[in-house]
Write a protein that holds these residues in place. Structure first.
Motif, mmCIF file in Angstrom:
data_model
loop_
_atom_site.group_PDB
_atom_site.id
_atom_site.type_symbol
_atom_site.label_atom_id
_atom_site.label_comp_id
_atom_site.label_asym_id
_atom_site.label_seq_id
_atom_site.Cartn_x
_atom_site.Cartn_y
_atom_site.Cartn_z
ATOM 1 N N LEU A 122 0.832 -1.210 0.000
ATOM 2 C CA LEU A 122 0.000 0.000 0.000
ATOM 3 C C LEU A 122 0.860 1.251 0.000
ATOM 4 N N GLU A 123 0.378 2.252 -0.675
ATOM 5 C CA GLU A 123 1.034 3.570 -0.635
ATOM 6 C C GLU A 123 0.916 4.124 0.781
ATOM 7 N N GLU A 124 1.735 5.114 1.035
ATOM 8 C CA GLU A 124 1.725 5.777 2.331
ATOM 9 C C GLU A 124 0.323 6.231 2.748
ATOM 10 N N GLU B 250 -2.508 5.349 1.594
ATOM 11 C CA GLU B 250 -3.439 4.224 1.699
ATOM 12 C C GLU B 250 -3.316 3.541 3.063
ATOM 13 N N GLN B 251 -2.088 3.443 3.533
ATOM 14 C CA GLN B 251 -1.879 2.840 4.857
ATOM 15 C C GLN B 251 -2.584 3.657 5.931
ATOM 16 N N LEU C 91 -5.088 5.661 5.577
ATOM 17 C CA LEU C 91 -6.526 5.522 5.387
ATOM 18 C C LEU C 91 -7.027 4.192 5.935
ATOM 19 N N LEU C 92 -6.321 3.134 5.605
ATOM 20 C CA LEU C 92 -6.702 1.811 6.100
ATOM 21 C C LEU C 92 -6.734 1.811 7.628
ATOM 22 N N GLY C 93 -5.719 2.405 8.210
ATOM 23 C CA GLY C 93 -5.668 2.497 9.671
ATOM 24 C C GLY C 93 -6.881 3.211 10.234
ATOM 25 N N ARG D 17 4.621 3.862 10.701
ATOM 26 C CA ARG D 17 3.331 3.875 10.007
ATOM 27 C C ARG D 17 2.874 2.460 9.701
ATOM 28 N N ASN E 134 1.804 0.700 12.862
ATOM 29 C CA ASN E 134 0.558 1.299 13.324
ATOM 30 C C ASN E 134 -0.636 0.766 12.534
ATOM 31 N N THR E 135 -0.488 0.751 11.244
ATOM 32 C CA THR E 135 -1.571 0.258 10.394
ATOM 33 C C THR E 135 -1.815 -1.221 10.651
ATOM 34 N N LYS F 241 -3.715 -1.730 13.866
ATOM 35 C CA LYS F 241 -5.132 -1.367 13.753
ATOM 36 C C LYS F 241 -5.896 -2.406 12.946
ATOM 37 N N LEU F 242 -5.248 -2.905 11.900
ATOM 38 C CA LEU F 242 -5.890 -3.945 11.093
ATOM 39 C C LEU F 242 -6.182 -5.174 11.937
ATOM 40 N N LEU G 149 -14.237 1.199 0.214
ATOM 41 C CA LEU G 149 -12.834 1.581 0.258
ATOM 42 C C LEU G 149 -12.014 0.598 1.091
ATOM 43 N N LEU G 150 -12.533 0.269 2.254
ATOM 44 C CA LEU G 150 -11.841 -0.689 3.121
ATOM 45 C C LEU G 150 -11.632 -2.002 2.385
ATOM 46 N N LEU H 246 -8.794 -1.660 -0.130
ATOM 47 C CA LEU H 246 -7.472 -1.623 0.503
ATOM 48 C C LEU H 246 -7.076 -3.006 1.009
ATOM 49 N N LYS I 28 -6.052 -5.233 -1.878
ATOM 50 C CA LYS I 28 -4.712 -4.886 -2.361
ATOM 51 C C LYS I 28 -3.641 -5.425 -1.406
ATOM 52 N N LEU I 29 -3.932 -5.306 -0.128
ATOM 53 C CA LEU I 29 -2.974 -5.746 0.891
ATOM 54 C C LEU I 29 -2.832 -7.261 0.912
#
Lengths: 149, 149
Positions: A126-128, A130-131, A133-135, B10, B13-14, B17-18, B133-134, B137, B140-141
DNA sequence: GTCGTATAGTTTAATGTTAAGTTATATTAT
DNA sequence: ATAATATAACTTAACATTAAACTATACGAC
């Protein structure tokens, strides 16, 4: 099987993707633990101690969401490997304070670094932005009693 | 403990949260399974059969990501409760085709409806477009070998 | 056809997990 | 002080899970 409404399909769809992503990412991240022969719970305990300092078993349990009986066993196994040590709290003898040994500190430092690198590698899909946003979305979703109907 | 770079923070952190979101949502969704006394694996098997029709154990295993030994046990337990039945495939006698019984169909229909409702309730924390959106993402992840470094 | 290999499912042993009950210690009310 | 209650950790029994070994069946080369 009745036809699902549009809302229902969307919710199921998102849920499925969320679960698949979480599973797919963790399964790859956790491969790092095979080498040092750590279970996920053992890693969780060591990591908690590494980042929060000495803790009692109850606090560890609430951190890694495992039952007290399980924590006892996990700590037993870590203690056998000399990675942690139980220290009786003399001001309240019901408690043990669990401390990392030097070997434990060394191990978790190394393993955590590997896990961290693995997470970074996974997130690189994921782009910066996007990360971030996902969070945010995950945080909103995870909040208990969000917009319960 | 060396200071983490901005990128690393980052990503961690993401990731956290995921994982929290996934865990928090599933733990609430899975409460629905307590009443009908189904384990998560049992639910997974019944749900697979319900939506895909009769399957052999290998296919069930690859669907719910469990070992073949485990599938044997799960099917055993479901069979004891008369929720599924093994039918030997006469054209290749190594296989069993696992079928839902009438009782099994009735049960999973009801339980799936409840699970579905629970998922919809959980997802209601997010707006329609946020859910989409979620999902994107997460997809993609989750893709293997995304942008491995 | 027969032999070697592959595959589906089962069994077994080891381990992780939880829930429930137990013990030791501490705290609170009286 | 003593009794009742609460809490931390431990123990036990039940069960889920996996890996590895095993059995039965099928397929392919010869």
């Amino acid at each position: 099987m009745k036809p699902a409404s549009k809302e229902t399909s969307r919710a199921l769809n998102t849920y499925t993707k969320l679960m698949r992503a979480a599973e797919s990412v963790t399964s790859r991240v956790h491969r790092v633990l095979a080498m040092p022969q750590l279970t996920i719970s053992q890693f969780g305990v060591l990591e908690a101690l590494y980042h929060k300092g000495p803790l009692c078993q109850r606090d560890i349990g609430s951190k890694i969401l495992k039952s007290s009986g399980n924590i006892t066993l996990v700590i037993d196994n870590l203690e056998k490997r000399n990675l942690v040590i139980r220290v009786r709290d003399e001001s309240d003898r019901r408690y043990f304070t669990i401390n990392l040994t030097e070997a434990g500190t060394d191990l978790i430092a190394k393993v955590f670094e590997d896990v961290e690198a693995s997470i970074v590698r996974e997130m690189a899909s994921l782009e910066e932005n996007e990360q971030v946003l996902l969070g945010q979305l995950c945080k909103k979703l995870g909040m208990k009693g969000g917009v319960a109907s």
